[in-house]
Design a protein around this motif. Structure first.
Motif, PDB file in Angstrom:
ATOM      1  N   LYS A 155       1.024  -1.130   0.386  1.00  0.00           N
ATOM      2  CA  LYS A 155      -0.064   0.466   0.205  1.00  0.00           C
ATOM      3  C   LYS A 155       0.217   1.643  -0.199  1.00  0.00           C
ATOM      4  O   LYS A 155       0.230   2.260  -0.827  1.00  0.00           O
ATOM      5  CB  LYS A 155      -0.860   0.369   1.064  1.00  0.00           C
ATOM      6  N   ASP A 156       2.358   1.216   0.045  1.00  0.00           N
ATOM      7  CA  ASP A 156       2.917   2.022   0.249  1.00  0.00           C
ATOM      8  C   ASP A 156       3.860   2.468  -0.850  1.00  0.00           C
ATOM      9  O   ASP A 156       4.196   3.796  -1.066  1.00  0.00           O
ATOM     10  CB  ASP A 156       4.016   1.775   1.103  1.00  0.00           C
ATOM     11  N   PRO A 158       2.559   3.283  -4.266  1.00  0.00           N
ATOM     12  CA  PRO A 158       2.440   4.541  -5.080  1.00  0.00           C
ATOM     13  C   PRO A 158       3.265   5.985  -4.409  1.00  0.00           C
ATOM     14  O   PRO A 158       3.371   6.186  -5.371  1.00  0.00           O
ATOM     15  CB  PRO A 158       0.946   4.549  -5.027  1.00  0.00           C
ATOM     16  N   VAL A 159       3.223   6.240  -3.097  1.00  0.00           N
ATOM     17  CA  VAL A 159       3.607   7.219  -2.484  1.00  0.00           C
ATOM     18  C   VAL A 159       5.489   7.466  -2.558  1.00  0.00           C
ATOM     19  O   VAL A 159       5.321   8.221  -2.792  1.00  0.00           O
ATOM     20  CB  VAL A 159       2.926   7.822  -0.815  1.00  0.00           C
ATOM     21  N   LEU A 160       5.608   5.904  -2.438  1.00  0.00           N
ATOM     22  CA  LEU A 160       7.122   6.142  -1.548  1.00  0.00           C
ATOM     23  C   LEU A 160       7.912   5.169  -2.462  1.00  0.00           C
ATOM     24  O   LEU A 160       9.289   6.087  -2.853  1.00  0.00           O
ATOM     25  CB  LEU A 160       7.018   5.183  -0.057  1.00  0.00           C
ATOM     26  N   LEU A 163       9.415   8.331  -4.568  1.00  0.00           N
ATOM     27  CA  LEU A 163      10.668   8.945  -3.685  1.00  0.00           C
ATOM     28  C   LEU A 163      12.047   8.104  -4.090  1.00  0.00           C
ATOM     29  O   LEU A 163      12.902   8.775  -4.104  1.00  0.00           O
ATOM     30  CB  LEU A 163      10.552   8.972  -2.809  1.00  0.00           C
TER      31      LEU A 163
END
Length: 340
Positions: A155-156, A158-160, A163
């Motif tokens: 679940k992390d 897409p965001v992390l 980066l």
């Protein structure tokens, strides 16, 4: 530092084993992260490297770019800064200590984004080889592990993941040979112009071309094109095109009911006899004998107790040739698989 590096390797090896299990190469839930595992040393395998970072966690790998040899293992990483036709093989692997590796793909636009955000100074320079091996730094290894850990908390991703990918590119750009990546992304540099020429050849490999046409695409003189193209790819434009044609012909012979003459014409050869000579020179056997050997080895593999996983239903996966269903690079499932 050695203990830290050892712990990093152990953790990364466990993540790869947990997510791949058996021999083969698999995409992961992170689209640009690919894992690879092989229990045996392999023979030479042909394909195309996209711009990417390759890290061997366990075992050894050898890559040939034309006549130039690149060897790397757990203390190193390999970078391809542009699409390049290569042959590669795993040179150290066993059932007790399998070859474990990962590949992270990136694009020139992603490199350029990092350059803009970090305000790294970049000056136009003469191009260098589009592939290199460097010693891996703990900071780069740490970022790679954090990217791989996201597979356990998807679940992390897409965001992390984007980066961390930026951080990985940043670390590579800071490395000993990072200047070549910078040049590839710098608009108007000789390396960037040669990248445009390479893309044109890959999209039109089956067509004849004049060297003057390529020079125009690269916005440089014919002599500069020859010099810069060979410096980056270790081969001439004609040799580059020939490798693409022969790799595609091999795929056609393996995956379709084409005969050698038909495959030759479809990839741009006008003379079947010339095609057969050049095919034999590259792959070691004439087309018919080579395909027979590959299919026999494939049958042995799928009948073994530990079959090799393949991402397609046929016996190979391929590079991004235009207008056809393609993937990463040629993968023959006869335990000769050596993606990177």
């Amino acid at each position: 530092m050695f203990e830290q590096f050892y712990r990093q390797r152990v953790e990364l090896a466990k993540i790869i084993e947990d997510h791949i299990g058996k021999d083969g190469s698999n995409m992961t839930a992170i689209p640009y992260l690919i894992f690879s595992r092989y229990s045996n040393e392999t023979g030479p395998n042909y394909g195309i490297y996209k711009p990417s970072l390759c890290i061997v966690v366990q075992g050894m790998k050898e890559v040939m770019l034309s006549q130039e040899r690149f060897q790397y293992g757990p203390a190193d990483y390999l970078v391809a800064s542009v699409k390049l036709p290569i042959s590669g093989q795993v040179t150290e692997a066993s059932s007790q200590n399998p070859y474990l590796a990962l590949k992270i793909e990136f694009t020139p636009s992603q490199i350029l984004e990092v350059l803009h955000e970090t305000e790294m100074g970049v000056k136009k320079e003469n191009p260098k080889r589009g592939m290199y091996v460097s010693k891996i730094e703990p900071s780069l290894m740490d970022a790679v592990i954090r990217l791989a850990r996201l597979l356990n908390n998807q679940k992390d991703i897409p965001v992390l993941a984007p980066l961390i990918l930026k951080e990985i590119i940043y670390r590579v750009l800071q490395g000993e040979h990072g200047g070549m990546l910078k040049q590839m992304a710098l608009e108007g540099s000789s390396a960037n112009q040669i990248s445009d020429v390479i893309e044109h050849i890959m999209n039109n490999y089956e067509k004849s071309f004049k060297i003057e046409e390529l020079a125009e695409i690269g916005n440089m003189s014919v002599s500069s094109l020859h010099r810069h193209f060979k410096e980056i790819t270790a081969m001439s434009p004609i040799q580059f095109q020939k490798q693409l044609r022969l790799q595609e012909a091999r795929h056609l012979l393996l995956s379709e009911s084409s005969d050698a003459a038909d495959a030759a014409f479809r990839v741009g050869y006008e003379s079947p006899s010339q095609f057969s000579r050049e095919y034999s020179r590259m792959f070691g056997l004439p087309p018919k004998e080579d395909i027979k050997r590959l299919k026999e080895n494939h049958e042995k593999t799928i009948n073994s107790s530990s079959p090799v996983k393949c991402q397609s239903s046929c016996v190979e996966k391929r590079v991004n040739f235009p207008r056809r269903c393609t993937n990463l690079e040629i993968e023959l499932t006869n335990n000769q698989n050596s993606d990177w």
